[in-house]
Design a protein around this motif. Structure first.
Motif, short mmCIF file in Angstrom:
data_model
loop_
_atom_site.label_atom_id
_atom_site.label_comp_id
_atom_site.label_asym_id
_atom_site.label_seq_id
_atom_site.Cartn_x
_atom_site.Cartn_y
_atom_site.Cartn_z
N ALA A 140 0.86 -1.23 0.21
CA ALA A 140 0.00 -0.08 0.10
C ALA A 140 0.85 1.14 0.03
O ALA A 140 1.94 1.37 0.46
CB ALA A 140 -0.99 0.03 0.97
N GLY A 141 0.22 2.29 -0.49
CA GLY A 141 0.88 3.59 -0.53
C GLY A 141 1.47 3.93 0.90
O GLY A 141 2.68 4.59 1.19
N THR A 142 0.47 3.75 2.05
CA THR A 142 0.95 4.05 3.43
C THR A 142 2.44 3.24 3.91
O THR A 142 3.30 4.05 4.36
CB THR A 142 -0.14 3.63 4.21
N ASP A 143 2.50 2.15 3.21
CA ASP A 143 3.71 1.38 3.36
C ASP A 143 5.05 1.86 3.11
O ASP A 143 5.99 2.04 3.50
CB ASP A 143 3.68 0.02 2.97
N VAL A 275 8.77 13.53 -1.92
CA VAL A 275 7.49 13.87 -2.78
C VAL A 275 6.56 12.69 -2.74
O VAL A 275 6.87 11.79 -3.14
CB VAL A 275 7.78 14.51 -4.26
N ASP A 276 5.45 12.85 -2.20
CA ASP A 276 4.37 11.61 -2.44
C ASP A 276 3.65 11.80 -3.39
O ASP A 276 2.55 12.64 -3.80
CB ASP A 276 3.47 11.96 -0.98
N GLU A 277 4.07 10.98 -4.43
CA GLU A 277 3.27 10.89 -5.87
C GLU A 277 2.39 9.64 -5.76
O GLU A 277 2.04 9.35 -6.87
CB GLU A 277 4.52 10.75 -6.78
N VAL A 278 1.94 9.19 -4.61
CA VAL A 278 1.10 8.20 -4.52
C VAL A 278 -0.25 8.23 -5.60
O VAL A 278 -0.58 7.52 -6.26
CB VAL A 278 0.74 7.73 -3.19
N GLN A 279 -0.69 9.59 -5.39
CA GLN A 279 -1.95 9.90 -6.12
C GLN A 279 -1.69 10.55 -7.52
O GLN A 279 -2.52 10.54 -8.56
CB GLN A 279 -3.01 10.53 -5.12
N THR A 280 -0.75 11.36 -7.35
CA THR A 280 -0.33 12.49 -8.55
C THR A 280 0.41 11.63 -9.79
O THR A 280 0.15 12.17 -10.78
CB THR A 280 0.50 13.57 -7.99
#
Ligand code: PMP
Length: 482
Positions: A140-143, A275-280
């Motif tokens: 998961a993204g959170t991991d 940079v959190d690109e999980v959604q972008t």
């Protein structure tokens, strides 16, 4: 738990068909929904507001067990860059299944993983990719966020973290601590160390009462002065974590110039920029990676959602010099999902070859223009914003007084009614933002012009219908000052 929480035995629905039969059985959607409500956690989310029982899906269309068809603008919370069951992803999955290759191999090297990593690295900003390392994480993204935070803390020997108002990075302890939602941290007790919270530029509800470039300038100035102040109360920072467009926070794009300022400020202090690109990521915002709009080269990038081609996959990619981890410093059983890597590589390749980021930019711009035209006519639309195919409409109290910047109080009740009216018209949208009052659109990058037209039509009708009902039932108003 109080016994009253459990439904009385007589109302507990009979068990459903076994899982293997469920996909083909003639299903009774009402019974399935009732069983879900009786058995699943009170924490369930989308299932509450979207009582749909999907049985088939293709592109951006979901078919419910009741035979109704919906245009899906949720796309698995932004996961399905190519929509549901895209032939390119399906073919990659089928080929791997038929090949006899192992499906689970921990973190062993495989040709499938090799091909995925090659494709992913080819998509990254060149300066970043040149010396990048990748750590595959739990799925998961959170991991991957968790791994990124641990990585920078190990590499810098510092523990402080810089994070932003409105941020969302996931639901595990470290990611929750980095997020802006303090209520979501309640269940963690005192175990989550809170980072230094910095102001994310948010034009419509500018924390400095300025908005526009001036609001962003003051936000950067505040960050810089706080970090420079020896008595500012900020512990040495291991990293700064930022979303290039806040998604769950209400579709709030970071201005490019402001992001460059964050890069300058962190570089000057040797603070890794995550940079959190999980959604972008993967074309969503009109560039392959959203950070490319600004030209910023991060130290760490967190990727998930679309990189798995609709299957679970997450990784943290980072500059080689941060790679100070000892063997086993970050582990996990599910870091080698071969099906996800095969589907993901095929998806990344297709997005690149078909220039879907450019398509998202053009189509997103046209949709934004149409929504802005609507905005002038419908006072319930407080603000319309977004980047590429990550769009948001902030729903406000239509008749309330505006503040000095022109913003009216958020209207969560009205926003929920818009979502409901959209569903009645065969359109799936979700809400996000500070008071769950931002209608979010995350359609697949493969959406056709005709589908975009249908989305806009249905949304306009839903906004109209919900606004009309809101006018006639003033008691339903529930404005919240943002
Ligand atoms: N970061 C961002 C920016 C996200 O939008 C999300 C999920 N919406 C996450 C992290 C967490 O991803 P996951 O739900 O897969 O844990």
């Amino acid at each position: 738990m109080s016994p009253t929480v459990l439904p009385p035995a007589a109302t507990v629905p009979a068990p459903g068909p076994a899982a293997a039969e469920a996909a083909t059985a003639i299903v009774d959607p009402a019974a399935i929904l009732a069983r879900q409500a009786a058995r699943e956690s009170a924490a369930r989310t989308y299932a509450r507001s979207l009582p749909v029982v999907p049985v088939r899906a293709s592109g951006m269309t979901i078919e419910g067990a009741d035979g109704r068809r919906y245009l899906d603008c949720l796309s698995g919370a932004g996961t399905l860059a190519l929509g549901h069951n895209h032939p390119v992803a399906l073919q990659a999955i089928r080929e791997l299944l038929d090949s006899g290759a192992p499906l689970h191999v921990l973190d062993l090297a495989t040709p499938v993983k090799d091909a995925f990593t090659t494709e992913l690295f080819a998509s990254l900003p060149e300066e970043f990719a040149r010396d990048a390392r990748i750590q595959f994480c739990g799925p998961a993204g959170t991991d991957a966020v968790e791994a990124a935070l641990k990585l920078v803390r190990t590499a810098t020997g510092r523990s402080g973290l810089l994070a932003f108002t409105g941020a969302y990075h996931g639901m595990t302890a470290g990611a929750l601590a980095a997020g802006g939602d303090s209520a979501a941290r309640a269940g963690l007790g005192g175990s989550a160390s809170t980072p230094v919270r910095l102001p994310f530029p948010y034009d419509y509800r500018c924390p400095f009462g300025l908005g526009g470039p001036e609001g962003a300038r003051v936000s950067a100035r505040w960050t810089e002065s706080l970090l420079a102040d020896p008595k500012g109360g900020v512990d040495p920072s291991a990293g700064m974590i930022v979303e290039p467009v806040q998604g769950e926070g209400g579709v709030v794009p970071a201005p490019d110039g402001w992001l460059r300022e964050m890069r300058r400020i962190t570089s000057a202090r040797g603070i890794p920029l995550i940079v959190d690109e999980v959604q972008t990521g993967v074309g969503r915002t009109g560039a392959f990676w959203a950070v490319q709009h600004s030209g910023v080269v991060p130290d760490v990038m967190v990727v998930s959602k679309a990189v798995g081609g609709s299957l679970p996959l997450a990784a943290v990619v980072y500059r080689g010099e941060l790679d100070v981890w000892e063997p086993g410093a970050h582990a996990g059983t599910f870091r080698g999902n071969q099906l996800a890597m095969a589907a993901g590589a095929a998806t990344l390749r297709f997005v690149r070859q078909e220039r879907l980021a450019e398509r998202a930019a053009g189509l997103g711009e046209r949709m934004l223009a149409r929504l802005r035209a609507l905005h002038r006519l419908l006072p319930a639309m407080g603000d319309v914003r977004g980047r590429g195919l990550m769009l948001g409409v902030e729903i406000v109290e239509p008749e309330a007084d505006a503040d000095a910047l022109g913003a009216r109080p958020a209207a969560p009740g009205l926003a929920a009614a818009v979502r409901q009216e959209a569903l009645r018209r065969g359109l799936i949208v979700e809400l996000g933002g500070r008071h769950s009052s931002v209608v979010r659109l995350l359609p697949p990058l493969t959406m056709t012009d005709e589908e975009a037209e249908a989305v806009l039509e249905r949304l306009a009708e839903a906004l109209d219908a919900a606004s009309a009902a809101h006018r006639t039932v003033p008691a339903a108003r529930s404005g919240v000052r943002g």
